[in-house]
Design an enzyme around this catalytic site. Structure first.
Site, PDB file in Angstrom:
ATOM      1  N   ASN A  24      39.900  15.528  58.888  1.00  0.00           N
ATOM      2  CA  ASN A  24      40.326  14.638  57.798  1.00  0.00           C
ATOM      3  C   ASN A  24      41.476  13.731  58.262  1.00  0.00           C
ATOM      4  O   ASN A  24      42.406  14.203  58.928  1.00  0.00           O
ATOM      5  CB  ASN A  24      40.809  15.524  56.632  1.00  0.00           C
ATOM      6  CG  ASN A  24      41.067  14.771  55.343  1.00  0.00           C
ATOM      7  OD1 ASN A  24      40.210  14.048  54.866  1.00  0.00           O
ATOM      8  ND2 ASN A  24      42.251  14.962  54.768  1.00  0.00           N
ATOM      9  N   ASP A  83      43.130   6.738  46.314  1.00  0.00           N
ATOM     10  CA  ASP A  83      43.937   6.127  45.261  1.00  0.00           C
ATOM     11  C   ASP A  83      44.090   4.647  45.585  1.00  0.00           C
ATOM     12  O   ASP A  83      43.939   4.240  46.735  1.00  0.00           O
ATOM     13  CB  ASP A  83      45.287   6.820  45.026  1.00  0.00           C
ATOM     14  CG  ASP A  83      45.967   7.326  46.276  1.00  0.00           C
ATOM     15  OD1 ASP A  83      45.700   6.785  47.365  1.00  0.00           O
ATOM     16  OD2 ASP A  83      46.780   8.258  46.168  1.00  0.00           O
ATOM     17  N   GLU A 134      44.794  14.919  60.232  1.00  0.00           N
ATOM     18  CA  GLU A 134      45.666  13.888  60.814  1.00  0.00           C
ATOM     19  C   GLU A 134      46.109  14.197  62.247  1.00  0.00           C
ATOM     20  O   GLU A 134      47.295  14.137  62.572  1.00  0.00           O
ATOM     21  CB  GLU A 134      46.864  13.649  59.890  1.00  0.00           C
ATOM     22  CG  GLU A 134      46.427  13.205  58.505  1.00  0.00           C
ATOM     23  CD  GLU A 134      47.558  13.111  57.481  1.00  0.00           C
ATOM     24  OE1 GLU A 134      48.729  13.287  57.836  1.00  0.00           O
ATOM     25  OE2 GLU A 134      47.245  12.862  56.288  1.00  0.00           O
ATOM     26  N   GLU A 191      40.737  11.488  49.541  1.00  0.00           N
ATOM     27  CA  GLU A 191      42.065  11.394  48.898  1.00  0.00           C
ATOM     28  C   GLU A 191      42.278  10.011  48.285  1.00  0.00           C
ATOM     29  O   GLU A 191      43.346   9.420  48.402  1.00  0.00           O
ATOM     30  CB  GLU A 191      43.177  11.669  49.919  1.00  0.00           C
ATOM     31  CG  GLU A 191      43.026  12.986  50.658  1.00  0.00           C
ATOM     32  CD  GLU A 191      44.193  13.320  51.579  1.00  0.00           C
ATOM     33  OE1 GLU A 191      45.264  12.693  51.464  1.00  0.00           O
ATOM     34  OE2 GLU A 191      44.015  14.220  52.417  1.00  0.00           O
ATOM     35  N   HIS A 212      43.522   6.216  51.123  1.00  0.00           N
ATOM     36  CA  HIS A 212      44.714   5.844  50.345  1.00  0.00           C
ATOM     37  C   HIS A 212      44.824   4.321  50.421  1.00  0.00           C
ATOM     38  O   HIS A 212      45.418   3.767  51.348  1.00  0.00           O
ATOM     39  CB  HIS A 212      45.969   6.508  50.919  1.00  0.00           C
ATOM     40  CG  HIS A 212      46.003   7.982  50.711  1.00  0.00           C
ATOM     41  ND1 HIS A 212      46.168   8.548  49.466  1.00  0.00           N
ATOM     42  CD2 HIS A 212      45.879   9.011  51.578  1.00  0.00           C
ATOM     43  CE1 HIS A 212      46.147   9.873  49.575  1.00  0.00           C
ATOM     44  NE2 HIS A 212      45.963  10.174  50.840  1.00  0.00           N
TER      45      HIS A 212
HETATM   46  O1  G3I Z   1      57.596  22.158  45.868  1.00  0.00           O
HETATM   47  C1  G3I Z   1      58.848  21.591  46.256  1.00  0.00           C
HETATM   48  C2  G3I Z   1      59.888  21.881  45.233  1.00  0.00           C
HETATM   49  O2  G3I Z   1      60.103  23.277  45.202  1.00  0.00           O
HETATM   50  C3  G3I Z   1      61.158  21.135  45.610  1.00  0.00           C
HETATM   51  O3  G3I Z   1      62.111  21.319  44.607  1.00  0.00           O
HETATM   52  C4  G3I Z   1      60.883  19.641  45.743  1.00  0.00           C
HETATM   53  C5  G3I Z   1      62.120  18.857  46.173  1.00  0.00           C
HETATM   54  O4  G3I Z   1      61.788  17.738  46.958  1.00  0.00           O
HETATM   55  O5  G3I Z   1      59.897  19.471  46.724  1.00  0.00           O
HETATM   56  C6  G3I Z   1      58.680  20.090  46.399  1.00  0.00           C
HETATM   57  O6  G3I Z   1      57.775  19.891  47.432  1.00  0.00           O
HETATM   58  C7  G3I Z   1      57.224  18.605  47.541  1.00  0.00           C
HETATM   59  C8  G3I Z   1      55.707  18.716  47.415  1.00  0.00           C
HETATM   60  O7  G3I Z   1      55.098  17.469  47.661  1.00  0.00           O
HETATM   61  C9  G3I Z   1      55.278  19.206  46.025  1.00  0.00           C
HETATM   62  O8  G3I Z   1      55.650  18.287  45.067  1.00  0.00           O
HETATM   63  C10 G3I Z   1      57.584  18.043  48.899  1.00  0.00           C
HETATM   64  O9  G3I Z   1      58.982  17.786  48.965  1.00  0.00           O
HETATM   65  C11 G3I Z   1      56.813  16.758  49.170  1.00  0.00           C
HETATM   66  O10 G3I Z   1      57.038  16.350  50.518  1.00  0.00           O
HETATM   67  C12 G3I Z   1      55.341  17.002  48.976  1.00  0.00           C
HETATM   68  O11 G3I Z   1      54.654  15.786  49.177  1.00  0.00           O
HETATM   69  C13 G3I Z   1      53.279  15.919  49.453  1.00  0.00           C
HETATM   70  C14 G3I Z   1      52.937  15.261  50.778  1.00  0.00           C
HETATM   71  O12 G3I Z   1      51.541  15.369  51.007  1.00  0.00           O
HETATM   72  C15 G3I Z   1      53.665  15.935  51.943  1.00  0.00           C
HETATM   73  O13 G3I Z   1      53.508  15.189  53.095  1.00  0.00           O
HETATM   74  C16 G3I Z   1      52.493  15.226  48.333  1.00  0.00           C
HETATM   75  O14 G3I Z   1      52.696  15.917  47.106  1.00  0.00           O
HETATM   76  C17 G3I Z   1      51.008  15.203  48.677  1.00  0.00           C
HETATM   77  O15 G3I Z   1      50.317  14.395  47.768  1.00  0.00           O
HETATM   78  C18 G3I Z   1      50.808  14.622  50.077  1.00  0.00           C
HETATM   79  O16 G3I Z   1      49.436  14.699  50.372  1.00  0.00           O
HETATM   80  C19 G3I Z   1      49.045  14.130  51.621  1.00  0.00           C
HETATM   81  C20 G3I Z   1      47.839  14.915  52.103  1.00  0.00           C
HETATM   82  O17 G3I Z   1      48.144  16.292  52.147  1.00  0.00           O
HETATM   83  C21 G3I Z   1      47.377  14.420  53.458  1.00  0.00           C
HETATM   84  N1  G3I Z   1      47.117  13.004  53.437  1.00  0.00           N
HETATM   85  C22 G3I Z   1      48.190  12.181  52.910  1.00  0.00           C
HETATM   86  C23 G3I Z   1      48.616  12.673  51.514  1.00  0.00           C
HETATM   87  C24 G3I Z   1      49.651  11.761  50.923  1.00  0.00           C
HETATM   88  O18 G3I Z   1      50.830  11.777  51.689  1.00  0.00           O
END
Ligand code: G3I
Length: 324
Positions: free
Chosen positions: A174, A241, A133, A239, A210
C-alpha cells in the site's frame, strides 16, 4: 420515505466494497457515527488501531481493545474488513528504539509481531496492508528501520510471515502518491515485479489516493491500475479523500469534489477494481484537519459526509456512479 437506495445498498447491489477508515472512540461514543457507518458503507478499516504503536503499549504486551472494536463491528455488520497495517516506518511504539536491537533481533521482533497480529485476525480480516509506504517519493527504497536492518528482503519476509498465519487473506502492498502513472508508481511497479519474480505471496496493491491538492487524472489512474492487474495483482483504492489547496479553492468545491469522487468510482467499475475506501466517515473526523500544517495548506472537508453527517454532493455522486 425516499425510494432511493442508501449508498450501502447501491454498493451491495453492485458487488462493490465501499469503505471508511474508522476511529474506535467515535464508534463507541457517537451513535450518529456508527449508524452512518453501518447504513452507508459495506467495508471498514481501522484508521490507526492496527498499527504497531497503538497495538504495542510496552515491549511484551499487546492491547487489542481498539482494533477488536473496529474489526468486530465490521464482522458483525457483514462488512469487508481491511487490516492496516503490519509493517510501516511511522507510528511505531514510543518505547521502540531500533538501535536497541541487532538486525537478527529486529527480524525476530517483526516476525513475532506479524504472526501475533495477522494470526489473531485470520478469520476476520479479508485483506491486509502488509507493508505500507516502503518507497520514497523519488522512487528509491525508503530508508526505514526495517530496510536499514534487513534490506529489501524485509518485504519478502513480511508477506511470507503473513501468509503463514493468514493463508486466506489477500496480502497487499500500500502506498500514497502512486495513484497515477508517475515516477513513484513506476518504482512500485518494478518493486512488485521483483517480489513476484522471487515468489513472494503478494496479491495486490493499494493506491491510497489522498487527493488533497493534486487530483490525479482518472485516465492515468485507470492505466496505472491496468498495468498492475497485468502483473497478476488486484488493485484497491485504500485511503481516498479529496481536498483543495487552501489558496486555490474553486467556486463550487462541493461539486468539483463530487465529480472527482464520481470519476474515480466510475474508473474502478470500468477497470475491475472493486474496492474504494474513504479515509474517514465524515469531515469532522478527517485526519487532514489535525495533521501537521495541513489545515493551513488544504481545505479540511474531504469526505462524503459533512461534519454533522449530512450527505454531501460527493455522497450522491458515488451512489449515482454505483447505480448506473
Ligand atoms: O492517540 C493519541 C492520543 O493519545 C494523543 O493524545 C494525541 C496527541 O497528539 O495523539 C494521538 O495519536 C494521534 C493519532 O493519529 C490518533 O489520532 C497521532 O498523534 C497522529 O500522528 C496520528 O495521525 C495518523 C497518521 O496516519 C500518522 O502518521 C492519522 O490519524 C491517520 O489518518 C494517518 O493515516 C495515514 C495512513 O495510516 C497511511 N497513509 C497516509 C495516512 C494519512 O497520513
Amino acid at each position: 420515505m425516499s425510494d432511493e437506495p442508501t449508498l450501502r445498498t447501491a454498493a451491495d447491489e453492485r458487488g462493490f466494497n465501499l469503505g471508511a477508515a474508522v476511529d474506535p472512540n467515535a464508534l463507541r461514543n457517537d451513535p450518529s457515527y456508527w449508524k452512518t457507518l453501518r447504513s452507508s458503507f459495506n467495508a471498514v478499516t481501522p484508521e490507526n488501531a492496527l498499527k504497531m504503536g497503538p497495538l504495542r503499549p510496552s515491549p511484551n504486551t499487546y492491547d487489542f481493545t481498539d482494533a477488536d472494536a473496529v474489526v468486530n463491528f465490521g464482522v458483525a455488520n457483514d462488512m469487508y474488513v481491511r487490516g492496516h497495517t503490519l509493517v510501516w516506518h511511522n507510528q511505531t511504539p514510543h518505547w521502540f528504539q531500533a538501535w536497541d536491537y541487532t538486525d537478527d533481533q529486529l527480524r525476530e521482533f517483526l516476525r513475532d509481531h506479524i504472526h501475533t497480529v495477522a494470526g489473531r485476525y485470520r478469520a476476520k480480516i479479508d485483506t491486509w496492508d502488509v507493508v505500507n509506504e516502503a518507497v520514497a517519493d523519488d522512487g528509491t527504497m525508503r530508508e526505514t528501520v526495517w530496510y536499514d536492518a534487513l534490506g529489501e528482503e524485509y518485504l519478502d519476509l513480511a508477506f511470507q510471515w503473513a501468509s503463514e498465519v493468514a493463508p486466506d487473506a489477500d496480502l497487499y502492498y500500500n502506498d500514497y502518491g502512486a495513484d497515477a502513472i508517475n515516477e513513484k508508481s513506476d518504482a512500485i511497479y518494478d518493486l512488485l515485479e521483483r517480489l513476484l519474480e522471487r515468489g513472494v505471496p503478494v496479491d495486490g496493491v493499494g493506491l491510497q489516493l489522498h487527493a488533497l491538492g493534486d487530483h490525479p487524472d482518472p485516465e492515468s489512474v485507470a492505466a496505472n491500475i491496468e498495468r498492475f492487474q497485468a502483473l497478476g495483482l488486484e488493485v484497491e483504492i485504500t485511503e481516498m479523500d479529496v481536498s483543495f489547496p487552501a489558496d486555490d479553492v474553486p467556486d463550487d468545491p462541493l461539486e468539483v469534489q463530487a465529480d472527482y469522487y464520481r470519476s474515480i468510482v466510475e474508473t474502478c467499475l470500468e477497470v475491475g477494481c472493486e474496492t474504494v475506501v474513504t479515509w474517514g466517515v465524515n469531515d469532522a473526523n478527517s485526519w487532514v484537519a489535525n495533521f501537521k500544517d495541513f489545515p493551513e495548506r488544504f481545505t479540511t472537508e474531504p469526505l462524503l459526509f459533512g461534519g454533522r453527517y449530512e450527505e454531501k454532493p460527493a455522497y450522491h455522486a458515488v451512489r449515482d456512479a454505483l447505480e448506473n
